[in-house]
Design an enzyme around this catalytic site. Structure first.
Site, short mmCIF file in Angstrom:
data_model
loop_
_atom_site.label_atom_id
_atom_site.label_comp_id
_atom_site.label_asym_id
_atom_site.label_seq_id
_atom_site.Cartn_x
_atom_site.Cartn_y
_atom_site.Cartn_z
N GLY A 97 6.06 -1.66 -7.04
CA GLY A 97 5.82 -1.92 -5.63
C GLY A 97 6.76 -2.90 -4.97
O GLY A 97 6.73 -3.06 -3.74
N TYR A 149 8.27 9.16 6.40
CA TYR A 149 7.73 7.81 6.66
C TYR A 149 8.38 7.12 7.86
O TYR A 149 8.12 5.94 8.11
CB TYR A 149 7.96 6.88 5.46
N GLU A 201 5.83 -1.84 -13.72
CA GLU A 201 6.30 -0.46 -13.49
C GLU A 201 7.17 -0.36 -12.24
O GLU A 201 6.87 0.40 -11.33
CB GLU A 201 5.10 0.48 -13.29
N PRO A 202 8.27 -1.08 -12.18
CA PRO A 202 9.10 -1.00 -10.98
C PRO A 202 9.89 0.30 -10.92
O PRO A 202 10.35 0.81 -11.95
CB PRO A 202 10.06 -2.18 -11.15
N ARG A 219 12.76 10.81 3.26
CA ARG A 219 12.13 9.54 3.63
C ARG A 219 12.09 9.29 5.15
O ARG A 219 11.05 8.89 5.67
CB ARG A 219 12.77 8.36 2.90
N CYS A 274 15.71 23.72 10.08
CA CYS A 274 15.08 24.19 11.32
C CYS A 274 13.78 23.47 11.63
O CYS A 274 12.70 24.08 11.65
CB CYS A 274 14.86 25.69 11.22
N GLU A 275 13.85 22.18 11.75
CA GLU A 275 12.69 21.38 12.14
C GLU A 275 13.21 20.17 12.92
O GLU A 275 14.21 19.58 12.52
CB GLU A 275 11.95 20.82 10.91
N1 LLP Z 1 3.42 2.72 -10.65
C1 LLP Z 1 2.65 3.63 -10.05
C2 LLP Z 1 1.34 3.95 -10.60
C3 LLP Z 1 3.12 4.26 -8.88
O1 LLP Z 1 2.35 5.16 -8.27
C4 LLP Z 1 4.39 3.93 -8.35
C5 LLP Z 1 4.89 4.57 -7.13
C6 LLP Z 1 5.16 2.98 -9.06
C7 LLP Z 1 4.64 2.39 -10.19
C8 LLP Z 1 6.53 2.57 -8.59
O2 LLP Z 1 6.51 1.99 -7.34
P1 LLP Z 1 7.82 1.28 -6.75
O3 LLP Z 1 8.18 0.12 -7.65
O4 LLP Z 1 8.92 2.28 -6.73
O5 LLP Z 1 7.42 0.85 -5.40
N2 LLP Z 1 8.01 8.15 -1.94
C9 LLP Z 1 7.71 6.83 -1.44
C10 LLP Z 1 7.23 5.89 -2.52
C11 LLP Z 1 6.05 6.42 -3.31
C12 LLP Z 1 5.63 5.51 -4.43
C13 LLP Z 1 4.67 6.19 -5.31
N3 LLP Z 1 4.23 5.40 -6.42
C14 LLP Z 1 8.93 6.31 -0.69
O6 LLP Z 1 9.93 7.00 -0.60
O7 LLP Z 1 8.87 5.22 -0.14
#
Ligand code: LLP
Length: 427
Positions: A239, A316, A273-274, A312, A345-346
């Site tokens: 996150g 978002y 879990e980055p 993205r 085409c959007e």
């Molecule tokens: N752990 C779990 C259980 C997750 O669901 C995720 C991301 C991560 C770790 C890694 O998160 P990060 O460190 O990358 O923030 N597609 C979206 C982001 C979706 C994230 C989904 N889960 C975007 O492009 O912003």
């Protein structure tokens, strides 16, 4: 922060001119810097050195085998969320004991495969899932390690689509239910509850939500300890936000400084879990300008990459900096305001709206920055567009890590045996 820099007015990835890559490999093209990728992993590892966490890179952010291999080689574990990601993790040579598996919808096949592979643990997201894992483990005569994914009901202050730790979200288990499960753990004959997991959302730029979530979970750990329940692991998820525009996210060091004291108190082994933090700024998407189109009220730069390559902005409203591969000194009055759009085409197919850019012409190349995370991994074949090629650069070395798809890839699994003549009346 990253290794995409202008030298003599040309954008470079490490020691390689991106323009040369665009000409050699064609566009749209994803370009990654090995140095940026591994530096970010090492930044986190160093910041948390004291407690030596297992850093499980989140495969969904960018699941290319070469990216996974580069990180596994540096000691990373992997966080997976599907049988496909598990398959990739294995192909990348990740030891099973460094794999954690989340997802609210694990199928029986995926569960059985992961059990047989001997992964470190499942992050379990509901009571029915736990019951199912127990049933499958029993059938194949195994005991399975799991962590309970807690939904701590914390507001992460990010986009609502990537908020995961509120009780209105589908993820994780509330404290009360988790406590019930833990006190009845003996009912799950083939499960060993080893830890707790949280992941409250993505692109979180402040430390407060992390602290709030971790504090809640640490209090919970204390509470259940009082009931004689002892755990081994705490997985604090991913996150961590990065800079796309004007964000001022915490550095790995600042994050560690704030959160380490609380984590240390638990005495548990820590997992993180980055995804984005490691790979986000390590990649760019290069696209070529096809046309400049002016309407009575707007100017569009139409490029050869689209929302199928990078979704993205469409999904978002995400901001990505856009830079020309060849920089020129432009007087402020020569700057223009453009929508940078793709060929799909959007009307949602855009990379930027009303963006102030230096003058560009047909045939120029643009780099869409910070697209290493959730760029290629969320790409599709929409509008029957073959997916982009990916290259990885290390100093002056260039590796093709995914070939550009061709038209045959588009129809690879389609069968032409269908004959309308056999389907009833014609005309
Ligand atoms: N752990 C779990 C259980 C997750 O669901 C995720 C991301 C991560 C770790 C890694 O998160 P990060 O460190 O990358 O923030 N597609 C979206 C982001 C979706 C994230 C989904 N889960 C975007 O492009 O912003």
């Amino acid at each position: 922060m990253h290794d995409f820099k202008y030298k003599r007015n040309c954008l470079y990835c490490e020691d390689v001119r991106v323009l040369d890559l665009a000409r050699r490999f064609g566009t749209p093209l994803y370009v990654y810097s090995y140095k940026t990728l591994t530096d970010h992993f090492l930044k986190l590892k160093t910041a948390f050195e004291e407690i030596r966490p297992l850093i499980c890179y989140s495969v969904k952010a960018n699941s290319n085998l070469a990216i996974l291999k580069a990180l596994v080689d540096k000691g990373a574990g992997l966080d997976v969320v599907s049988g496909g990601e598990l398959f990739r993790a294995k192909k990348a040579g990740c030891p099973a004991k460094k794999i954690v598996y989340a997802s609210v919808g694990k199928t029986d096949y995926e569960i059985e495969t992961a059990i047989k592979m001997g992964i470190l643990f499942f992050n379990v997201e509901s009571l029915p899932e736990l019951t199912n894992i127990n049933r499958i483990a029993k059938r194949i005569n195994r005991t399975v390690n799991i962590a309970i994914r807690i939904n701590p009901d914390v507001e992460p202050k990010t986009h609502k689509f990537i908020t995961t730790g509120k009780l209105t979200n589908k993820f994780g288990i509330d404290f009360k239910t988790a406590e019930d499960i833990l006190s009845k753990s003996k009912d799950f004959s083939n499960i060993s509850i080893k830890g707790l997991h949280i992941h409250i959302g993505s692109q979180i730029t402040e430390s407060a939500p992390f602290i709030a979530a971790v504090t809640k979970i640490v209090n919970f750990i204390e509470k259940i300890k009082g009931k004689g329940i002892n755990l081994e692991y705490l997985n604090i998820g991913g996150g961590l936000g990065i800079i796309y525009d004007k964000e001022t996210p915490q550095t790995a060091k600042e994050f560690a400084g704030k959160i380490l004291p609380t984590l240390k108190k638990t005495g548990l082994k820590i997992i993180m879990e980055p995804g984005r933090f490691i790979v986000g700024n390590a990649g760019i998407l290069v696209a070529r300008v096809l046309y400049i189109k002016s309407t009575p009220i707007k100017k569009f730069i139409i490029v050869d990459g689209g929302m199928n390559d990078l979704i993205r902005p469409s999904l978002y409203g995400a901001y990505h900096t856009i830079l020309p591969l060849l920089a020129s000194k432009t007087k402020p009055q020569a700057m223009g305001k453009y929508d940078v759009v793709g060929p799909i085409c959007e009307s949602g197919d855009f990379f930027a709206k009303d963006r102030v850019l230096p003058p560009v012409k047909e045939g120029d190349f643009l780099a869409i920055m910070s697209t290493g995370a959730y760029g290629f991994s969320m790409s599709s074949n929409y509008n029957s567009r073959p997916r982009a090629a990916e290259v990885l650069v290390s100093r002056n070395k260039i590796f093709t890590i995914r070939k550009r798809e061709g038209y045959n890839n588009l129809i690879y699994n389609e069968l032409t045996s269908f004959n309308p003549a056999f389907c009833g009346m014609r005309g």
